[in-house]
Design a protein around this motif. Structure first.
Motif, PDB file in Angstrom:
ATOM      1  N   ARG A  11      25.282  17.417 -79.535  1.00 30.97           N
ATOM      2  CA  ARG A  11      26.262  18.352 -79.017  1.00 30.97           C
ATOM      3  C   ARG A  11      26.921  17.752 -77.777  1.00 30.97           C
ATOM      4  O   ARG A  11      26.392  16.864 -77.133  1.00 30.97           O
ATOM      5  N   GLY A  12      28.109  18.247 -77.449  1.00 30.47           N
ATOM      6  CA  GLY A  12      28.798  17.733 -76.281  1.00 30.47           C
ATOM      7  C   GLY A  12      29.257  16.299 -76.473  1.00 30.47           C
ATOM      8  O   GLY A  12      29.363  15.548 -75.511  1.00 30.47           O
ATOM      9  N   MET A  13      29.549  15.933 -77.706  1.00 33.28           N
ATOM     10  CA  MET A  13      29.895  14.550 -78.020  1.00 33.28           C
ATOM     11  C   MET A  13      31.276  14.177 -77.477  1.00 33.28           C
ATOM     12  O   MET A  13      32.135  15.027 -77.286  1.00 33.28           O
ATOM     13  N   GLU A  14      31.458  12.893 -77.224  1.00 33.42           N
ATOM     14  CA  GLU A  14      32.756  12.340 -76.897  1.00 33.42           C
ATOM     15  C   GLU A  14      33.247  11.566 -78.110  1.00 33.42           C
ATOM     16  O   GLU A  14      32.465  10.926 -78.802  1.00 33.42           O
ATOM     17  N   TYR A  15      34.551  11.616 -78.350  1.00 28.70           N
ATOM     18  CA  TYR A  15      35.104  11.020 -79.565  1.00 28.70           C
ATOM     19  C   TYR A  15      35.700   9.647 -79.281  1.00 28.70           C
ATOM     20  O   TYR A  15      36.359   9.430 -78.264  1.00 28.70           O
TER      21      TYR A  15
END
Length: 416
Positions: A11-15
Protein backbone atom coordinates in the motif's frame (compact mmCIF):
# COMPACT_ATOMS: atom_id res chain seq x y z
CA UNK A 1 -3.47 -22.20 -3.75
CA UNK A 2 -2.17 -18.80 -4.85
CA UNK A 3 -0.55 -18.48 -8.25
CA UNK A 4 3.22 -18.12 -7.60
CA UNK A 5 3.37 -15.61 -10.47
CA UNK A 6 1.17 -13.21 -8.50
CA UNK A 7 3.12 -11.20 -5.97
CA UNK A 8 1.88 -9.07 -3.05
CA UNK A 9 1.82 -5.34 -3.61
CA UNK A 10 2.41 -2.74 -0.93
CA UNK A 11 0.00 0.00 0.00
CA UNK A 12 1.09 3.59 -0.47
CA UNK A 13 3.03 2.60 -3.57
CA UNK A 14 4.85 5.00 -5.86
CA UNK A 15 4.49 4.48 -9.59
CA UNK A 16 7.24 4.23 -12.16
CA UNK A 17 4.71 5.30 -14.82
CA UNK A 18 1.01 6.00 -15.01
CA UNK A 19 0.58 3.06 -17.39
CA UNK A 20 2.68 -0.09 -17.91
CA UNK A 21 2.29 -1.85 -21.26
CA UNK A 22 3.56 -5.39 -21.80
CA UNK A 23 4.18 -5.95 -25.50
CA UNK A 24 6.10 -3.69 -27.88
CA UNK A 25 4.80 -4.93 -31.23
CA UNK A 26 2.33 -2.50 -32.83
CA UNK A 27 -0.73 -1.98 -30.63
CA UNK A 28 1.33 -1.44 -27.48
CA UNK A 29 3.45 1.38 -28.97
CA UNK A 30 0.36 2.91 -30.60
CA UNK A 31 -1.35 3.07 -27.21
CA UNK A 32 1.82 4.41 -25.56
CA UNK A 33 2.05 7.28 -28.04
CA UNK A 34 -1.68 8.03 -27.78
CA UNK A 35 -1.49 8.19 -23.98
CA UNK A 36 1.77 10.14 -23.94
CA UNK A 37 0.17 12.64 -26.29
CA UNK A 38 -2.41 13.42 -23.63
CA UNK A 39 0.15 13.75 -20.86
CA UNK A 40 0.41 10.26 -19.36
CA UNK A 41 3.75 8.63 -18.59
CA UNK A 42 4.06 5.13 -20.05
CA UNK A 43 6.53 2.23 -19.77
CA UNK A 44 6.57 -0.26 -22.66
CA UNK A 45 8.11 -3.67 -21.91
CA UNK A 46 9.06 -6.07 -24.69
CA UNK A 47 11.01 -9.32 -24.62
CA UNK A 48 12.80 -8.57 -27.90
CA UNK A 49 15.69 -6.16 -28.14
CA UNK A 50 15.17 -2.90 -29.97
CA UNK A 51 17.63 -4.03 -32.63
CA UNK A 52 15.63 -7.20 -33.32
CA UNK A 53 12.44 -5.17 -33.65
CA UNK A 54 14.07 -2.62 -35.97
CA UNK A 55 15.30 -5.14 -38.52
CA UNK A 56 14.76 -4.17 -42.14
CA UNK A 57 14.22 -7.77 -43.25
CA UNK A 58 10.84 -8.43 -44.82
CA UNK A 59 9.10 -11.13 -42.78
CA UNK A 60 6.13 -11.47 -45.12
CA UNK A 61 3.74 -9.41 -43.05
CA UNK A 62 1.90 -6.46 -44.50
CA UNK A 63 -1.25 -4.82 -43.22
CA UNK A 64 -4.41 -3.58 -44.88
CA UNK A 65 -4.86 -0.45 -42.79
CA UNK A 66 -8.44 0.80 -42.95
CA UNK A 67 -8.99 4.52 -43.40
CA UNK A 68 -10.00 4.85 -39.73
CA UNK A 69 -6.72 3.22 -38.68
CA UNK A 70 -4.75 5.58 -40.92
CA UNK A 71 -6.48 8.48 -39.17
CA UNK A 72 -5.41 7.16 -35.77
CA UNK A 73 -1.83 6.69 -36.94
CA UNK A 74 -1.86 10.25 -38.27
CA UNK A 75 -3.19 11.61 -34.99
CA UNK A 76 -0.40 9.95 -32.96
CA UNK A 77 2.35 11.14 -35.31
CA UNK A 78 3.08 7.88 -37.13
CA UNK A 79 1.49 8.22 -40.56
CA UNK A 80 3.82 10.98 -41.75
CA UNK A 81 6.73 8.61 -41.10
CA UNK A 82 5.35 5.79 -43.28
CA UNK A 83 2.97 7.33 -45.80
CA UNK A 84 5.54 7.27 -48.61
CA UNK A 85 6.00 3.51 -48.05
CA UNK A 86 2.29 2.76 -48.31
CA UNK A 87 0.02 1.80 -51.20
CA UNK A 88 -3.54 3.16 -51.34
CA UNK A 89 -6.24 0.51 -51.82
CA UNK A 90 -8.55 1.97 -54.44
CA UNK A 91 -10.65 -1.10 -55.21
CA UNK A 92 -11.43 -4.52 -53.73
CA UNK A 93 -12.56 -7.43 -55.88
CA UNK A 94 -13.99 -10.55 -54.23
CA UNK A 95 -14.54 -13.73 -56.25
CA UNK A 96 -15.08 -17.46 -55.81
CA UNK A 97 -13.66 -20.40 -57.75
CA UNK A 98 -11.28 -23.32 -57.94
CA UNK A 99 -7.56 -23.45 -58.59
CA UNK A 100 -6.80 -23.42 -62.30
CA UNK A 101 -10.40 -22.72 -63.32
CA UNK A 102 -10.49 -18.99 -62.76
CA UNK A 103 -13.09 -17.05 -60.78
CA UNK A 104 -16.87 -17.36 -60.98
CA UNK A 105 -18.64 -14.76 -63.15
CA UNK A 106 -20.41 -13.58 -59.99
CA UNK A 107 -18.22 -11.32 -57.88
CA UNK A 108 -18.15 -8.28 -55.60
CA UNK A 109 -16.48 -5.03 -56.62
CA UNK A 110 -15.87 -2.23 -54.12
CA UNK A 111 -14.56 1.11 -55.45
CA UNK A 112 -13.27 3.87 -53.17
CA UNK A 113 -14.94 6.43 -55.46
CA UNK A 114 -18.28 5.39 -53.95
CA UNK A 115 -17.41 7.10 -50.65
CA UNK A 116 -16.32 10.70 -50.12
CA UNK A 117 -13.50 10.19 -47.65
CA UNK A 118 -10.86 8.82 -50.05
CA UNK A 119 -9.09 5.44 -50.33
CA UNK A 120 -10.66 2.67 -48.24
CA UNK A 121 -7.25 2.10 -46.72
CA UNK A 122 -3.56 1.58 -47.38
CA UNK A 123 -1.26 -1.41 -47.52
CA UNK A 124 1.92 -1.14 -45.48
CA UNK A 125 4.67 -3.62 -44.65
CA UNK A 126 5.17 -4.53 -41.01
CA UNK A 127 8.86 -3.61 -40.99
CA UNK A 128 8.21 0.04 -41.84
CA UNK A 129 5.39 0.45 -39.35
CA UNK A 130 7.34 -1.24 -36.56
CA UNK A 131 10.40 0.94 -37.12
CA UNK A 132 8.27 4.10 -37.18
CA UNK A 133 6.81 3.20 -33.78
CA UNK A 134 10.25 2.61 -32.28
CA UNK A 135 11.57 5.91 -33.60
CA UNK A 136 8.51 7.80 -32.37
CA UNK A 137 8.80 6.27 -28.90
CA UNK A 138 12.49 7.18 -28.79
CA UNK A 139 11.47 10.80 -29.32
CA UNK A 140 8.62 10.78 -26.78
CA UNK A 141 9.82 12.03 -23.34
CA UNK A 142 6.90 10.42 -21.51
CA UNK A 143 7.57 6.93 -22.98
CA UNK A 144 10.14 4.61 -21.41
CA UNK A 145 11.14 1.43 -23.24
CA UNK A 146 12.37 -1.67 -21.40
CA UNK A 147 13.73 -4.81 -23.07
CA UNK A 148 13.04 -7.62 -20.61
CA UNK A 149 10.68 -10.51 -19.89
CA UNK A 150 7.81 -10.27 -17.41
CA UNK A 151 7.71 -13.26 -15.06
CA UNK A 152 5.15 -12.11 -12.49
CA UNK A 153 2.50 -9.47 -11.89
CA UNK A 154 0.33 -8.28 -9.06
CA UNK A 155 -2.52 -5.87 -8.52
CA UNK A 156 -4.01 -4.03 -5.55
CA UNK A 157 -6.59 -1.33 -5.04
CA UNK A 158 -3.88 1.21 -5.84
CA UNK A 159 -1.98 -0.11 -8.83
CA UNK A 160 -0.19 -2.94 -10.60
CA UNK A 161 3.39 -4.17 -10.53
CA UNK A 162 5.28 -6.50 -12.85
CA UNK A 163 8.48 -8.34 -12.02
CA UNK A 164 11.04 -8.87 -14.78
CA UNK A 165 13.43 -11.75 -15.32
CA UNK A 166 16.24 -9.37 -14.41
CA UNK A 167 14.68 -9.02 -10.95
CA UNK A 168 13.59 -5.43 -11.48
CA UNK A 169 10.01 -4.33 -10.91
CA UNK A 170 7.91 -1.76 -12.77
CA UNK A 171 4.72 -0.31 -11.34
CA UNK A 172 1.83 1.74 -12.68
CA UNK A 173 -1.75 2.69 -12.04
CA UNK A 174 -2.91 0.23 -14.68
CA UNK A 175 -1.30 -2.66 -16.56
CA UNK A 176 -1.99 -3.22 -20.27
CA UNK A 177 -1.52 -6.62 -21.89
CA UNK A 178 -0.55 -6.22 -25.55
CA UNK A 179 1.51 -9.40 -25.71
CA UNK A 180 -0.24 -11.48 -28.37
CA UNK A 181 -2.57 -14.43 -28.56
CA UNK A 182 -0.57 -16.40 -26.00
CA UNK A 183 -0.66 -13.42 -23.65
CA UNK A 184 1.25 -14.09 -20.47
CA UNK A 185 -0.41 -11.01 -18.98
CA UNK A 186 -3.84 -12.56 -19.45
CA UNK A 187 -2.70 -15.98 -18.20
CA UNK A 188 -1.16 -14.57 -15.03
CA UNK A 189 -4.41 -12.68 -14.36
CA UNK A 190 -6.38 -15.92 -14.65
CA UNK A 191 -8.21 -14.84 -17.82
CA UNK A 192 -9.18 -17.83 -19.94
CA UNK A 193 -9.78 -17.87 -23.68
CA UNK A 194 -12.40 -19.25 -26.06
CA UNK A 195 -11.42 -20.31 -29.56
CA UNK A 196 -10.50 -22.98 -32.04
CA UNK A 197 -8.16 -23.70 -34.89
CA UNK A 198 -9.35 -23.71 -38.49
CA UNK A 199 -7.15 -26.51 -39.71
CA UNK A 200 -5.70 -23.88 -42.03
CA UNK A 201 -2.27 -22.30 -42.37
CA UNK A 202 -1.51 -19.01 -44.12
CA UNK A 203 1.32 -19.03 -46.64
CA UNK A 204 2.64 -15.47 -46.83
CA UNK A 205 5.03 -13.96 -49.36
CA UNK A 206 5.66 -10.97 -51.61
CA UNK A 207 5.16 -11.42 -55.35
CA UNK A 208 6.56 -9.27 -58.14
CA UNK A 209 4.43 -9.06 -61.28
CA UNK A 210 4.78 -7.81 -64.81
CA UNK A 211 1.69 -5.58 -64.92
CA UNK A 212 0.59 -2.83 -62.49
CA UNK A 213 -2.00 -3.74 -59.86
CA UNK A 214 -3.59 -0.25 -60.01
CA UNK A 215 -4.20 -0.30 -56.28
CA UNK A 216 -6.70 -3.17 -56.53
CA UNK A 217 -6.87 -5.79 -53.76
CA UNK A 218 -8.20 -9.23 -54.67
CA UNK A 219 -9.77 -11.90 -52.47
CA UNK A 220 -10.15 -15.21 -54.30
CA UNK A 221 -12.07 -17.83 -52.33
CA UNK A 222 -11.16 -21.46 -53.04
CA UNK A 223 -12.41 -24.61 -51.26
CA UNK A 224 -9.32 -25.04 -49.01
CA UNK A 225 -9.24 -21.33 -48.10
CA UNK A 226 -8.91 -17.83 -49.57
CA UNK A 227 -6.04 -16.28 -51.49
CA UNK A 228 -5.65 -12.56 -50.82
CA UNK A 229 -3.57 -10.56 -53.30
CA UNK A 230 -2.84 -7.20 -51.73
CA UNK A 231 -1.13 -4.29 -53.54
CA UNK A 232 2.19 -2.91 -52.32
CA UNK A 233 4.17 -0.01 -53.82
CA UNK A 234 5.43 -0.72 -57.34
CA UNK A 235 4.58 -3.89 -59.24
CA UNK A 236 4.57 -5.90 -56.03
CA UNK A 237 1.77 -7.58 -54.09
CA UNK A 238 1.61 -9.38 -50.78
CA UNK A 239 -0.18 -12.73 -50.79
CA UNK A 240 -1.93 -14.37 -47.86
CA UNK A 241 -2.81 -17.83 -49.11
CA UNK A 242 -4.83 -20.05 -46.77
CA UNK A 243 -4.53 -23.80 -47.27
CA UNK A 244 -5.27 -26.84 -45.13
CA UNK A 245 -2.58 -27.49 -42.55
CA UNK A 246 -1.46 -30.65 -44.33
CA UNK A 247 -1.23 -29.05 -47.78
CA UNK A 248 0.42 -25.91 -46.43
CA UNK A 249 3.05 -28.01 -44.67
CA UNK A 250 3.81 -29.74 -47.97
CA UNK A 251 3.97 -26.46 -49.89
CA UNK A 252 6.24 -24.93 -47.26
CA UNK A 253 8.89 -27.57 -47.97
CA UNK A 254 8.92 -26.90 -51.72
CA UNK A 255 11.72 -25.03 -53.42
CA UNK A 256 10.91 -21.50 -54.57
CA UNK A 257 10.47 -22.74 -58.14
CA UNK A 258 8.15 -25.54 -57.07
CA UNK A 259 6.18 -23.16 -54.85
CA UNK A 260 5.62 -20.76 -57.73
CA UNK A 261 4.49 -23.66 -59.91
CA UNK A 262 1.63 -24.45 -57.51
CA UNK A 263 0.84 -20.77 -56.88
CA UNK A 264 0.50 -19.72 -60.54
CA UNK A 265 -2.73 -21.66 -61.32
CA UNK A 266 -4.31 -20.08 -58.25
CA UNK A 267 -2.90 -16.60 -58.80
CA UNK A 268 -3.79 -16.46 -62.49
CA UNK A 269 -2.22 -14.36 -65.23
CA UNK A 270 -4.15 -11.08 -64.81
CA UNK A 271 -0.93 -9.38 -63.62
CA UNK A 272 1.27 -11.00 -66.25
CA UNK A 273 4.36 -12.99 -65.31
CA UNK A 274 4.93 -13.36 -61.56
CA UNK A 275 7.98 -14.17 -59.46
CA UNK A 276 8.78 -14.60 -55.78
CA UNK A 277 10.32 -11.66 -53.94
CA UNK A 278 12.12 -12.56 -50.74
CA UNK A 279 11.32 -15.36 -48.31
CA UNK A 280 8.10 -17.26 -47.63
CA UNK A 281 6.45 -17.61 -44.25
CA UNK A 282 3.68 -19.67 -42.66
CA UNK A 283 1.25 -18.75 -39.88
CA UNK A 284 -1.33 -21.14 -38.35
CA UNK A 285 -4.87 -19.75 -38.38
CA UNK A 286 -7.43 -19.83 -35.62
CA UNK A 287 -9.91 -17.84 -33.58
CA UNK A 288 -9.21 -16.87 -29.98
CA UNK A 289 -11.06 -14.37 -27.79
CA UNK A 290 -10.30 -13.61 -24.15
CA UNK A 291 -13.27 -14.34 -21.89
CA UNK A 292 -12.74 -10.93 -20.33
CA UNK A 293 -10.83 -7.90 -21.60
CA UNK A 294 -10.24 -6.59 -18.07
CA UNK A 295 -9.23 -7.74 -14.60
CA UNK A 296 -8.05 -5.94 -11.46
CA UNK A 297 -5.97 -2.98 -12.69
CA UNK A 298 -5.50 -4.77 -16.00
CA UNK A 299 -6.69 -4.35 -19.60
CA UNK A 300 -6.10 -6.46 -22.73
CA UNK A 301 -5.79 -4.99 -26.21
CA UNK A 302 -5.06 -6.32 -29.70
CA UNK A 303 -4.30 -10.02 -30.13
CA UNK A 304 -4.07 -10.43 -26.36
CA UNK A 305 -7.82 -9.73 -26.33
CA UNK A 306 -8.83 -11.21 -29.70
CA UNK A 307 -7.23 -13.02 -32.62
CA UNK A 308 -9.22 -13.79 -35.74
CA UNK A 309 -8.93 -15.17 -39.26
CA UNK A 310 -7.15 -12.75 -41.65
CA UNK A 311 -9.96 -13.24 -44.19
CA UNK A 312 -11.05 -9.60 -43.95
CA UNK A 313 -7.68 -8.15 -42.95
CA UNK A 314 -9.16 -6.76 -39.73
CA UNK A 315 -6.72 -8.04 -37.08
CA UNK A 316 -4.58 -4.92 -36.68
CA UNK A 317 -7.52 -2.63 -37.42
CA UNK A 318 -9.45 -4.18 -34.53
CA UNK A 319 -6.41 -3.73 -32.30
CA UNK A 320 -6.10 -0.08 -33.24
CA UNK A 321 -9.78 0.40 -32.39
CA UNK A 322 -8.93 -0.99 -28.96
CA UNK A 323 -6.11 1.56 -28.75
CA UNK A 324 -8.36 4.45 -29.70
CA UNK A 325 -11.13 3.38 -27.33
CA UNK A 326 -8.85 2.76 -24.33
CA UNK A 327 -6.90 5.98 -24.84
CA UNK A 328 -10.19 7.89 -24.90
CA UNK A 329 -11.58 6.13 -21.81
CA UNK A 330 -8.38 6.85 -19.85
CA UNK A 331 -8.20 10.45 -21.05
CA UNK A 332 -11.84 11.15 -20.17
CA UNK A 333 -11.40 9.53 -16.74
CA UNK A 334 -8.35 11.69 -16.12
CA UNK A 335 -10.27 14.86 -16.97
CA UNK A 336 -13.01 13.81 -14.54
CA UNK A 337 -10.45 13.29 -11.78
CA UNK A 338 -11.12 9.54 -11.65
CA UNK A 339 -8.67 6.74 -10.89
CA UNK A 340 -7.74 5.52 -14.38
CA UNK A 341 -7.30 1.96 -13.14
CA UNK A 342 -10.57 1.74 -11.24
CA UNK A 343 -12.89 -1.14 -12.11
CA UNK A 344 -15.72 1.09 -13.33
CA UNK A 345 -13.36 3.00 -15.64
CA UNK A 346 -11.93 -0.16 -17.20
CA UNK A 347 -15.45 -1.56 -17.55
CA UNK A 348 -16.26 1.31 -19.95
CA UNK A 349 -13.53 0.08 -22.27
CA UNK A 350 -14.79 -3.50 -22.12
CA UNK A 351 -18.38 -2.41 -22.76
CA UNK A 352 -17.23 -0.36 -25.74
CA UNK A 353 -15.06 -2.99 -27.38
CA UNK A 354 -16.23 -6.46 -26.42
CA UNK A 355 -19.48 -6.69 -28.40
CA UNK A 356 -17.91 -5.12 -31.50
CA UNK A 357 -14.96 -7.51 -31.31
CA UNK A 358 -17.13 -10.59 -30.79
CA UNK A 359 -19.32 -9.59 -33.73
CA UNK A 360 -16.29 -9.13 -36.00
CA UNK A 361 -14.74 -12.42 -34.87
CA UNK A 362 -17.94 -14.32 -35.57
CA UNK A 363 -18.36 -12.60 -38.95
CA UNK A 364 -14.87 -13.63 -40.06
CA UNK A 365 -15.46 -17.13 -38.72
CA UNK A 366 -18.76 -17.49 -40.57
CA UNK A 367 -17.32 -16.09 -43.81
CA UNK A 368 -14.42 -18.53 -43.70
CA UNK A 369 -16.74 -21.48 -43.08
CA UNK A 370 -19.15 -20.36 -45.78
CA UNK A 371 -16.49 -19.98 -48.47
CA UNK A 372 -13.84 -22.55 -47.50
CA UNK A 373 -15.70 -25.57 -48.86
CA UNK A 374 -16.77 -27.10 -52.16
CA UNK A 375 -20.42 -27.74 -51.34
CA UNK A 376 -22.31 -27.13 -54.63
CA UNK A 377 -25.39 -25.70 -52.91
CA UNK A 378 -23.35 -23.28 -50.81
CA UNK A 379 -21.26 -22.36 -53.85
CA UNK A 380 -24.38 -21.48 -55.85
CA UNK A 381 -25.89 -19.53 -52.98
CA UNK A 382 -22.80 -17.47 -52.25
CA UNK A 383 -22.11 -16.74 -55.94
CA UNK A 384 -25.68 -15.56 -56.49
CA UNK A 385 -25.49 -13.56 -53.27
CA UNK A 386 -22.32 -11.77 -54.36
CA UNK A 387 -23.80 -11.09 -57.78
CA UNK A 388 -26.96 -9.66 -56.25
CA UNK A 389 -25.07 -7.49 -53.76
CA UNK A 390 -22.97 -6.09 -56.56
CA UNK A 391 -26.13 -4.65 -58.14
CA UNK A 392 -27.23 -2.81 -54.97
CA UNK A 393 -25.33 0.50 -54.71
CA UNK A 394 -26.70 1.44 -51.30
CA UNK A 395 -25.82 -1.85 -49.65
CA UNK A 396 -22.49 -2.00 -51.46
CA UNK A 397 -21.64 1.45 -50.13
CA UNK A 398 -22.32 0.23 -46.59
CA UNK A 399 -19.86 -2.62 -47.11
CA UNK A 400 -17.26 -0.16 -48.43
CA UNK A 401 -17.66 2.04 -45.36
CA UNK A 402 -17.35 -1.07 -43.18
CA UNK A 403 -14.13 -2.03 -44.96
CA UNK A 404 -12.83 1.51 -44.42
CA UNK A 405 -13.55 1.21 -40.69
CA UNK A 406 -15.97 4.14 -40.75
CA UNK A 407 -18.95 2.45 -39.11
CA UNK A 408 -19.88 1.94 -35.47
CA UNK A 409 -18.90 3.96 -32.41
CA UNK A 410 -15.54 5.34 -33.52
CA UNK A 411 -12.98 6.61 -31.01
CA UNK A 412 -12.08 10.27 -31.39
CA UNK A 413 -8.62 9.41 -32.73
CA UNK A 414 -10.27 7.67 -35.71
CA UNK A 415 -12.77 10.37 -36.62
CA UNK A 416 -10.74 12.33 -39.16
Amino acid sequence: MDNPARLPILRGMEYDSDIVIVGGGLNGPALALALAGSGHSVTVIDALSTGARQTDDFDGRAYALALASVRLLDNIGIWSRVADRSQPMLEIKVSDGRAGEGPSPFFLHFDHAEIEEGPMGHMLEDRYLRRAFLEAMDGAPLVTQVNDIVVAQAASTQGATVTLVSGKTVSGRVLIGSDGRASGTATRAGIKRTGWGYGQTALVAAIEHELPHNGIAHQFFMPPGPLAILPLPGNVSSIVWSETDETAAQFATLSDEEFMAVLRPRFGDFLGQISLRGKRFTYPLGLTVANSFIADRLVLIGDAAHGMHPIAGQGLNAGLRDVGALAQVIDEATHRGEDIGAADVLARYQQWRRFDTATLAMATDLTNRLFSNDNPLLRAARDLGMGALNTMPGLRRKFIREAAGLTGDLPALMRG
